[in-house]
Design a protein around this motif. Structure first.
Motif, PDB file in Angstrom:
ATOM      1  N   LYS A 165       0.820  -1.213   0.000  1.00 31.35           N
ATOM      2  CA  LYS A 165       0.000   0.000   0.000  1.00 31.35           C
ATOM      3  C   LYS A 165       0.852   1.260   0.000  1.00 31.35           C
ATOM      4  O   LYS A 165       0.501   2.238  -0.637  1.00 31.35           O
ATOM      5  CB  LYS A 165      -0.955  -0.016   1.182  1.00 31.35           C
TER       6      LYS A 165
ATOM      7  N   ALA B  78       1.142   4.290  -2.781  1.00 27.96           N
ATOM      8  CA  ALA B  78       1.024   5.693  -2.396  1.00 27.96           C
ATOM      9  C   ALA B  78       2.153   6.521  -3.009  1.00 27.96           C
ATOM     10  O   ALA B  78       1.932   7.634  -3.481  1.00 27.96           O
ATOM     11  CB  ALA B  78       1.021   5.828  -0.874  1.00 27.96           C
TER      12      ALA B  78
ATOM     13  N   LYS C  20       1.381   7.086  -6.544  1.00 25.60           N
ATOM     14  CA  LYS C  20       0.357   8.127  -6.655  1.00 25.60           C
ATOM     15  C   LYS C  20       0.986   9.516  -6.575  1.00 25.60           C
ATOM     16  O   LYS C  20       0.586  10.426  -7.299  1.00 25.60           O
ATOM     17  CB  LYS C  20      -0.688   7.978  -5.547  1.00 25.60           C
TER      18      LYS C  20
ATOM     19  N   TYR D  72      -6.440  15.625  -5.924  1.00 28.50           N
ATOM     20  CA  TYR D  72      -7.188  14.447  -5.488  1.00 28.50           C
ATOM     21  C   TYR D  72      -6.234  13.274  -5.224  1.00 28.50           C
ATOM     22  O   TYR D  72      -6.308  12.616  -4.188  1.00 28.50           O
ATOM     23  CB  TYR D  72      -8.237  14.047  -6.530  1.00 28.50           C
ATOM     24  N   VAL D  73      -5.322  13.043  -6.161  1.00 26.48           N
ATOM     25  CA  VAL D  73      -4.361  11.943  -6.012  1.00 26.48           C
ATOM     26  C   VAL D  73      -3.400  12.227  -4.857  1.00 26.48           C
ATOM     27  O   VAL D  73      -3.062  11.328  -4.090  1.00 26.48           O
ATOM     28  CB  VAL D  73      -3.612  11.689  -7.340  1.00 26.48           C
TER      29      VAL D  73
ATOM     30  N   ILE E   5      -4.036  13.966  -2.111  1.00 29.72           N
ATOM     31  CA  ILE E   5      -4.772  13.733  -0.866  1.00 29.72           C
ATOM     32  C   ILE E   5      -4.939  12.236  -0.620  1.00 29.72           C
ATOM     33  O   ILE E   5      -4.793  11.751   0.504  1.00 29.72           O
ATOM     34  CB  ILE E   5      -6.132  14.455  -0.913  1.00 29.72           C
ATOM     35  N   SER E   6      -5.197  11.500  -1.679  1.00 35.21           N
ATOM     36  CA  SER E   6      -5.334  10.047  -1.572  1.00 35.21           C
ATOM     37  C   SER E   6      -4.044   9.408  -1.049  1.00 35.21           C
ATOM     38  O   SER E   6      -4.070   8.546  -0.181  1.00 35.21           O
ATOM     39  CB  SER E   6      -5.710   9.468  -2.931  1.00 35.21           C
ATOM     40  N   ALA E   7      -2.914   9.852  -1.569  1.00 33.43           N
ATOM     41  CA  ALA E   7      -1.625   9.300  -1.141  1.00 33.43           C
ATOM     42  C   ALA E   7      -1.301   9.686   0.302  1.00 33.43           C
ATOM     43  O   ALA E   7      -0.683   8.909   1.032  1.00 33.43           O
ATOM     44  CB  ALA E   7      -0.513   9.775  -2.070  1.00 33.43           C
TER      45      ALA E   7
ATOM     46  N   SER F 263      -3.114   9.745   2.766  1.00 30.46           N
ATOM     47  CA  SER F 263      -3.798   8.939   3.784  1.00 30.46           C
ATOM     48  C   SER F 263      -2.929   7.764   4.232  1.00 30.46           C
ATOM     49  O   SER F 263      -3.187   7.176   5.272  1.00 30.46           O
ATOM     50  CB  SER F 263      -5.136   8.421   3.235  1.00 30.46           C
ATOM     51  N   ARG F 264      -1.905   7.431   3.473  1.00 29.60           N
ATOM     52  CA  ARG F 264      -1.013   6.302   3.800  1.00 29.60           C
ATOM     53  C   ARG F 264       0.379   6.723   4.259  1.00 29.60           C
ATOM     54  O   ARG F 264       1.110   5.922   4.810  1.00 29.60           O
ATOM     55  CB  ARG F 264      -0.852   5.395   2.566  1.00 29.60           C
TER      56      ARG F 264
END
Length: 118
Positions: free
Chosen positions: A3, A7, A10, A46-47, A49-51, A53-54
């Motif tokens: 994961k 990230a 990303k 968006y990408v 912010i997604s990354a 999270s990890r």
């Protein structure tokens, strides 16, 4: 692929979209070019912010901005005729060394943080 590896990919992808929207801010002239620029901004963040999270947010942002800066400078030289300066390239290499160093230093901490969150 783990994961945290996804990230990091990303972040690299988000940086590519950052280069696109930064170039768009300078060179967009038509409504379609502006629409593409806005879309690149949305995808990039968006990408990102997604990354985040990890991985640690500070490291994510530093890597994102470093890769985006290096990509924008290189794109200016390759596609837009900015003069090649050895000093500029050396500073990009130094910047990327710092980005890689942050990634390597964050590797173990990100795994621990991911396990704690899960």
């Amino acid at each position: 692929m783990g994961k945290s590896s996804k990230a990091w990919l990303k972040i690299a992808g988000a940086a590519c979209f950052e280069v696109a929207w930064v170039i768009g801010l300078k060179h967009a002239a038509t409504p379609w070019e502006w629409a593409g620029t806005v879309l690149a901004i949305i995808i990039s963040f968006y990408v990102l912010i997604s990354a985040s999270s990890r991985l640690p947010a500070g490291t994510v942002y530093a890597v994102f901005v470093g890769l985006g800066t290096a990509g924008t400078v290189l794109a200016d030289m390759v596609w837009f005729g900015q003069p090649f300066h050895t000093g500029k390239v050396a500073l990009i290499v130094l910047l990327l060394s710092g980005v890689i160093g942050l990634k390597l230093a964050t590797g173990d901490g990100a795994k621990k943080q991911t396990k704690e969150v899960s």
